[in-house]
Scaffold this motif. Structure first.
Motif, mmCIF file in Angstrom:
data_model
loop_
_atom_site.group_PDB
_atom_site.id
_atom_site.type_symbol
_atom_site.label_atom_id
_atom_site.label_comp_id
_atom_site.label_asym_id
_atom_site.label_seq_id
_atom_site.Cartn_x
_atom_site.Cartn_y
_atom_site.Cartn_z
ATOM 1 N N GLU A 343 0.943 -1.419 0.225
ATOM 2 C CA GLU A 343 -0.291 -0.192 -0.129
ATOM 3 C C GLU A 343 0.448 1.336 -0.079
ATOM 4 O O GLU A 343 0.577 2.488 -0.680
ATOM 5 C CB GLU A 343 -0.757 -0.028 1.579
ATOM 6 C CG GLU A 343 -2.329 -1.094 0.708
ATOM 7 C CD GLU A 343 -1.530 -2.298 1.415
ATOM 8 O OE1 GLU A 343 -0.009 -2.694 2.155
ATOM 9 O OE2 GLU A 343 -2.262 -2.969 1.032
ATOM 10 N N LYS A 347 0.972 3.866 -3.057
ATOM 11 C CA LYS A 347 0.181 5.631 -2.786
ATOM 12 C C LYS A 347 1.288 6.141 -3.578
ATOM 13 O O LYS A 347 0.849 7.769 -3.506
ATOM 14 C CB LYS A 347 0.109 5.370 -1.255
ATOM 15 C CG LYS A 347 -1.172 5.231 -0.470
ATOM 16 C CD LYS A 347 -1.542 4.790 0.287
ATOM 17 C CE LYS A 347 -3.153 4.541 0.859
ATOM 18 N NZ LYS A 347 -3.447 4.163 2.277
ATOM 19 N N TYR A 374 -8.797 -0.956 -9.754
ATOM 20 C CA TYR A 374 -9.561 -1.083 -8.129
ATOM 21 C C TYR A 374 -10.449 -2.010 -9.163
ATOM 22 O O TYR A 374 -10.881 -1.954 -10.032
ATOM 23 C CB TYR A 374 -9.603 -0.043 -8.047
ATOM 24 C CG TYR A 374 -9.279 0.611 -6.612
ATOM 25 C CD1 TYR A 374 -8.172 0.734 -6.341
ATOM 26 C CD2 TYR A 374 -9.177 2.160 -7.756
ATOM 27 C CE1 TYR A 374 -7.645 1.795 -4.955
ATOM 28 C CE2 TYR A 374 -7.972 3.112 -7.336
ATOM 29 C CZ TYR A 374 -7.057 3.023 -6.377
ATOM 30 O OH TYR A 374 -6.292 3.616 -5.518
ATOM 31 N N GLN A 385 -11.934 -1.199 -1.531
ATOM 32 C CA GLN A 385 -10.734 -1.087 -0.975
ATOM 33 C C GLN A 385 -9.586 -1.505 -1.188
ATOM 34 O O GLN A 385 -8.944 -3.080 -1.690
ATOM 35 C CB GLN A 385 -9.992 -0.246 0.462
ATOM 36 C CG GLN A 385 -11.782 0.453 0.828
ATOM 37 C CD GLN A 385 -11.658 0.662 2.612
ATOM 38 O OE1 GLN A 385 -10.991 -0.348 3.290
ATOM 39 N NE2 GLN A 385 -11.850 1.871 3.052
#
Length: 411
Positions: A343, A347, A374, A385
């Motif tokens: 993550e 990011k 996604y 998520q």
């Protein structure tokens, strides 16, 4: 009657016109948004190429036959008239064709909803050497296009294929994928209404474009900019697919290399990139991939980087491969990974102003980053998520390569 090409071809197409004239191109893919003048350009270039090759005939195609008369047929008739050749061509709709009277060369029009007509096509002399697929994305896929090309281009010393379309929103559409595939003799050209002389478009067109830009920027980018904007689920909205020169690469001070391991169906994946800390822009310029490739053979593939620091995935048996490569003299080390590293790395990649990928040098990187989206709940359509752990081998390689950079920012 004389004509000036500058009056009928948008300045944006000067470079592809020059390359076709030089004979170094046998396939031109024109993509772009509304008002980009790509169809006008292709129609003119097609007629000019026909005149240069007196034994050559042309075929113009759309997916559906009943759209021909008001689109490509009308467009070719326009080009003939603008070139001052109206009295040299005989244009009919039954059969739908434009015949160059001095030689008997034909421009023929077909819809792919009746493919039998194409398979049985015959010409009285010479050969079919020119093809135009208009609205490329509406055809059934690359296999169908390839089958048609194999049927058409069966003789003669010359061939030229034009493909034009407005890119669909989704990166996974086959036509968008086709654009980034490298092929000898193929060039891709992108144009928009902003590259078209404004007087050709008129005030209403320009006003409508400005209005859409103000109320729906994403729709404007897609419809008028010809951008692949996705459906709102793409992970990376900061991509730029463009050439990266050898000179630029050689001038950079810092280079980063990553290795993701695989066998089959997951591949071995190596990636090379450089990062500008001043502008916070990542440039991906090297991309090697292979299935069922043992360590000794993979070492041959990446041997040019034997003395470069390569950060590799230690998981799934990767620690053994890292040990093998170190014994072969490679400066290869294990990525730190750890909880939250996926993550954090992604990011960070998302936070960059731009990720620049050379699609010719790095076709796997271009495809992966463009198509990485996604996931959605199959029943509700709700975006889930987290990041999908699939088709992300280059992305993982970039995370490993740049660990020392993104971990400094707080991981």
């Amino acid at each position: 009657m004389t004509y000036k090409l500058s009056k009928i071809i948008s300045p944006a197409f000067a470079e592809p016109h020059r390359k076709i004239k030089m004979g170094v191109v046998n396939e031109l893919v024109c993509k772009g948004g509304r008002g980009s003048a790509k169809s006008s350009y292709v129609s003119v270039e097609l007629v000019l190429e026909l005149l240069k090759h007196p034994l050559c005939h042309a075929v113009v195609m759309r997916k559906v036959g009943n759209t021909l008369r008001t689109s490509v047929y009308a467009q070719i008739c326009w080009a003939i008239a603008e070139l001052g050749l109206a009295n040299k061509f005989r244009c009919t709709v039954s059969p739908m064709e434009c015949v160059y009277i001095p030689t008997g060369q034909k421009i023929m029009f077909f819809g792919m909803d009746d493919p039998g007509k194409l398979k049985s096509i015959k010409v009285a002399f010479g050969y079919i050497g020119i093809a135009w697929f208009e609205e490329l994305d509406q055809f059934d896929g690359e296999e169908q296009i390839r089958s048609v090309e194999q049927s058409l281009f069966r003789g003669g010393v010359y061939s030229m294929c034009f493909k034009s379309f407005n890119p669909p929103a989704m990166a996974r559409n086959w036509a968008n994928r086709y654009v980034i595939e490298s092929k000898p003799g193929k060039i891709v050209h992108h144009s928009t209404y902003l590259t078209t002389p404004p007087e050709w478009l008129g005030p209403r067109f320009l006003a409508d474009a400005d209005h859409l830009k103000s109320i729906n920027p994403t729709a404007y980018r897609h419809e008028y900019g010809g951008e692949v904007v996705g459906s709102g689920t793409q992970v990376f909205e900061n991509l730029r697919l463009e050439p990266i020169s050898e000179k630029f690469i050689s001038e950079q001070d810092w280079h980063y290399f990553g290795q993701d391991w695989g066998w089959y169906p997951d591949p071995n994946q190596f990636v090379g990139c450089t990062y500008s800390s001043k502008d916070r822009v990542l440039y991906i310029y090297e991309d090697y991939r292979a299935n069922r490739c043992p360590d000794d053979r993979w070492a041959e593939t990446i041997k040019a980087h034997k003395n470069d620091r390569i950060v590799a995935d230690p998981g799934g048996g990767g620690d053994k491969s890292i040990s093998n490569f170190r014994s072969m003299g490679f400066d290869m080390v294990a990525a730190r990974k750890g909880p939250g590293s996926v993550e954090a790395g992604i990011k960070w990649l998302q936070s960059l102003p731009a990720i620049v990928i050379d699609p010719e040098r790095c076709p796997n990187a271009a495809k992966e980053f463009s198509e990485y989206e996604y996931e959605r709940n199959e029943k509700t359509g709700e975006v889930l998520q987290g990041y999908p752990d699939a088709a992300n081998h280059v992305i993982d390689g970039c995370r490993y390569a740049l660990e020392q950079v993104w971990r400094r920012r707080g991981m």
